[in-house]
Design a protein around this motif. Sequence first.
Motif, PDB file in Angstrom:
ATOM      1  N   LEU A 143       5.209  -4.131   6.983  1.00 28.28           N
ATOM      2  CA  LEU A 143       5.638  -2.742   6.999  1.00 28.28           C
ATOM      3  C   LEU A 143       7.096  -2.670   6.550  1.00 28.28           C
ATOM      4  N   ASP A 153      10.524   2.587   8.233  1.00 32.21           N
ATOM      5  CA  ASP A 153       9.830   3.328   9.281  1.00 32.21           C
ATOM      6  C   ASP A 153       8.768   4.239   8.662  1.00 32.21           C
ATOM      7  N   PRO A 154       7.570   4.246   9.228  1.00 38.37           N
ATOM      8  CA  PRO A 154       6.551   5.197   8.756  1.00 38.37           C
ATOM      9  C   PRO A 154       6.975   6.624   9.076  1.00 38.37           C
ATOM     10  N   TRP A 160       3.418   5.437   4.814  1.00 36.93           N
ATOM     11  CA  TRP A 160       4.283   4.270   4.959  1.00 36.93           C
ATOM     12  C   TRP A 160       4.166   3.400   3.712  1.00 36.93           C
ATOM     13  N   ARG A 161       5.020   2.389   3.640  1.00 34.30           N
ATOM     14  CA  ARG A 161       4.980   1.446   2.520  1.00 34.30           C
ATOM     15  C   ARG A 161       4.674   0.054   3.050  1.00 34.30           C
TER      16      ARG A 161
END
Length: 253
Positions: free
Chosen positions: A12, A15-16, A27-28
């Motif tokens: 991740l 931050d989402p 998110w990325r």
Amino acid sequence: MEPIPFALDGYLAGDPIPGDSAGTAAWRLISSPTDHLSEEAVMPCTTSVPDVADTVLTECEPGYLLRVVGHLALPDTADGVLRLHADTVEILWEPPQLDDKAEPSVDTIEKVDTDADRNGAIQALAVALTGLGYQATPDPGASIRIHIGPVTARGMDMDHCHSIDVTPAKAHMLADAVDALTCQLDDQGYAAGTVLDAQTVADLTELFEDIDLIALTRSVLNAARPDQRRAVTQAMDDMFGDLPVPGTDDTEL
């Protein structure tokens, strides 16, 4: 074009964020199938499944290793963005939580050197693990993925993370090598925190300094059979160096 079923493991990144409507999130994900930075990819992910959105927003932090299963949505235009719409999200690994209140190091230069040593050690380990015989197309049902990387107070340092795939046979070889190294270190008394007693070191040094190699050679040759003395002399020379043999001839002993 029909959506493409897809599953992706990755870290991740950042931050989402909540989506525009309730029960959605974006998110990325950073995916690194090998330890080569050129093969890393950043995949934008979204979800409209409320449970998945809640998990990502409330339970996941940057650096978490996630498995996202869903479908790929191809862009409608040439300048569009490829996205992975998630139906499920599984947390595979969480980085250790460090104490954010720990006092920073006084010596900044020392900290930089420590980080450099750490990153160098991670790189060396990654190269060694890759050398075990990483296969470009391993059998998905028989491969083992090893993730290594530094952990900071803010999570994973993604610039120095590596993922290496090995077969079960190679994993057994690695385990055997680690066991052998552990036994060797234990035999040598180099366990973590072990400090040799200074007096013991001094006593051993004095003991070996007091050994009279000529007297030792004489005693060994006297105890050897006459026909074996030349071989015994050669063996002692191999062990201690070229020692002077007492007397001008072995038979004079």
